[in-house]
Enzyme design. Structure first.
Site, PDB file in Angstrom:
ATOM      1  N   ILE A   1       0.818  -1.217   0.000  1.00  0.00           N
ATOM      2  CA  ILE A   1       0.000   0.000   0.000  1.00  0.00           C
ATOM      3  C   ILE A   1       0.851   1.266   0.000  1.00  0.00           C
ATOM      4  CG2 ILE A   1      -2.079  -1.016   1.008  1.00  0.00           C
ATOM      5  CD1 ILE A   1      -1.104  -0.210   3.749  1.00  0.00           C
ATOM      6  N   GLY A   2       2.162   1.105  -0.005  1.00  0.00           N
ATOM      7  CA  GLY A   2       3.031   2.271  -0.068  1.00  0.00           C
ATOM      8  C   GLY A   2       4.489   1.857  -0.148  1.00  0.00           C
TER       9      GLY A   2
ATOM     10  N   SER B   1      11.761   5.228   0.826  1.00  0.00           N
ATOM     11  CA  SER B   1      13.168   5.156   0.452  1.00  0.00           C
ATOM     12  C   SER B   1      13.825   3.886   0.968  1.00  0.00           C
ATOM     13  CB  SER B   1      13.920   6.356   1.034  1.00  0.00           C
ATOM     14  OG  SER B   1      13.262   7.551   0.731  1.00  0.00           O
TER      15      SER B   1
ATOM     16  N   GLU C   1       8.931  -0.792   2.366  1.00  0.00           N
ATOM     17  CA  GLU C   1       7.581  -0.762   1.810  1.00  0.00           C
ATOM     18  C   GLU C   1       6.570  -0.884   2.940  1.00  0.00           C
ATOM     19  OE1 GLU C   1       7.757  -4.086  -0.808  1.00  0.00           O
ATOM     20  OE2 GLU C   1       7.736  -5.573   0.816  1.00  0.00           O
TER      21      GLU C   1
ATOM     22  N   LYS D   1       5.236  -1.596   8.154  1.00  0.00           N
ATOM     23  CA  LYS D   1       6.324  -0.887   7.471  1.00  0.00           C
ATOM     24  C   LYS D   1       7.558  -1.774   7.598  1.00  0.00           C
ATOM     25  CE  LYS D   1       6.662   3.664   7.590  1.00  0.00           C
ATOM     26  NZ  LYS D   1       6.960   5.046   8.022  1.00  0.00           N
TER      27      LYS D   1
ATOM     28  N   ASP E   1       6.815  16.491   7.872  1.00  0.00           N
ATOM     29  CA  ASP E   1       6.430  15.990   6.546  1.00  0.00           C
ATOM     30  C   ASP E   1       4.904  15.873   6.462  1.00  0.00           C
ATOM     31  OD1 ASP E   1       6.859  15.195   3.943  1.00  0.00           O
ATOM     32  OD2 ASP E   1       7.202  13.091   4.448  1.00  0.00           O
TER      33      ASP E   1
END
Length: 433
Positions: A163-164, A167, A170, A184, A280
């Site tokens: 889903i993402g 750097s 994933e 993550k 961010d």
């Protein structure tokens, strides 16, 4: 863990598993739970009492960590809120996830007046006396497992989906004890990189402290085996970037409702003396609890910085182009010293995007957009949805002079006033997956 502009810090799940209810009932429960926990945290006795008069069951409402409004009041020493909650029948000896009672929290935080109050009302000191507040968190890998260390064999990747991407790894939707979660995962090729491991440890140590209805909930981590993994709730609604891409410009009422959720989460992060600067904040890092888009959470703390402030106007020795260019404050782009007001600037850009239906300075490449903003320019207002008050708030939040940018607590007050003047959202129930 740092992520590129195209990445997402997904995390998820609704507040908790609920008994069979209609979607409407479930949605209302999440919203009311969020509100009473927020107002308790803000020491707003009037708002807490009003909510309890409308629904007495909220006195023992619980967040993802089974913390009640009385836990929140006890931790922060909010005597008037605690008395109000107890008068409405709050359970003074309820357990949270760590088996702490409100009194244990008050003892851990050394709130002496609160300790006396709770003892006088029958409070008992179970649990670990606020042990989830670590003055100096132990960096993982740990010599022995703590309560959030997850055995990787418990993670089910048989029906996983990416889903993402960032750097260094994933983000994968997976299963954990029968519940969908977001994982993550550090790329195996980088698992021995000292800086990557340092980044990972930093994010874990940051997330383990955070508990708020508008902050993505940390569930645990794998720190003593490879690949290193960080597990958070999985939010079924996706991120705000995807949502805006599909919906376009939002109605003022919907945009303000979203902005309130974001501002609540950010006000919690900016709370002194432990200020957390997100660094961010962007639509990809704001997540929707479900497809009904009735609740938002701020996520992805890979670039965040925990700061202990000595006073509210400290400027931190942090420089460099940190974050995503399109939403970046000019002082960051210019490599100047900056403070928590960089998040307020990014919030203004998100508010602009929600009302315009288009990313700020979308005709510029991200780097060029940041450069253009650093030269004193700002996006142009085109949408009819911008009331005079919303436009004034946006302009103040992205002011070049950081002293003119309001705090998130001030932003919340102004958004609440703006909300009262806007027509209600009449088509709330048409949003579907």
């Amino acid at each position: 863990m740092s992520t590129s502009e195209g990445s997402s810090g997904h995390s998820a799940g609704d507040f908790a598993a609920v008994a069979p209810e209609t979607k409407k009932q479930s949605k209302a429960k999440v919203s009311r739970t969020s509100m009473i926990l927020w107002h308790a945290h803000q020491n707003d006795v009037v708002a807490v009492r009003k909510l309890l008069e409308e629904d007495g069951a909220l006195v023992n409402a619980r967040d993802y960590d089974s913390r009640t409004p009385l836990h929140v009041a006890s931790l922060h020493g909010l005597i008037d809120v605690a008395k109000c909650l107890i008068d409405f029948g709050a359970d003074v000896n309820s357990f949270d996830r760590w088996k702490n009672t409100p009194l244990a929290d008050a003892e851990g935080a050394k709130k002496h007046s609160m300790i006396e109050l709770l003892k006088s009302r029958g409070g008992l000191s179970y649990g670990q006396s606020g042990s989830h507040f670590e003055p100096k968190p132990v960096p993982p890998p740990l010599p022995k497992k703590c309560d959030w260390e997850i055995d990787p064999t418990e993670l089910d990747f048989s029906h996983s989906s990416i889903i993402g991407k960032g750097s260094f790894g994933e983000i994968v939707k997976a299963g954990w004890r029968g519940t969908p979660v977001a994982v993550k995962r550090i790329l195996p090729s980088l698992s021995d990189d000292r800086l990557v491991i340092q980044d990972f440890r930093h994010e874990v140590n940051l997330l383990v402290k955070l508990r708020h209805p508008n902050i993505v909930q940390f569930l645990g981590a794998v720190t003593d085996r490879k690949p290193l993994m960080l597990i958070t709730e999985y939010l079924r609604g996706g991120d705000l970037h995807q949502y805006l891409k599909g919906k376009g410009a939002l109605s003022p009422a919907r945009a303000v409702s979203f902005a309130l959720d974001i501002a609540r989460g950010m006000a919690y992060l900016h709370n002194e003396p432990n200020v957390i600067i997100h660094r961010d904040l962007k639509p990809r890092n704001v997540l929707l609890v479900n497809s009904s888009a009735d609740h938002l959470k701020v996520g992805d703390f890979g670039l965040s910085k925990l700061i202990k402030v000595k006073n509210s106007h400290d400027v931190y020795q942090m420089t460099g182009e940190t974050g995503s260019y399109r939403y970046m404050a000019p002082e960051v782009f210019k490599h100047r010293k900056y403070d928590k007001k960089v998040d307020v600037f990014s919030f203004a850009m998100i508010l602009y995007e929600m009302l315009e239906g288009d990313a700020p300075l979308s005709h510029h490449e991200p780097y060029e957009a940041a450069k253009y903003v650093s030269e004193g320019h700002r996006p142009m207002f085109r949408a009819k949805g911008y009331t005079q008050e919303l436009r004034a708030l946006t302009e103040q939040c992205w002011a070049a002079d950081t002293n003119k940018r309001p705090s998130f607590l001030e932003v919340l007050k102004r958004l609440e006033k703006i909300k009262e003047t806007l027509p209600a959202e009449h088509h709330w129930n048409i949003f579907s997956s």
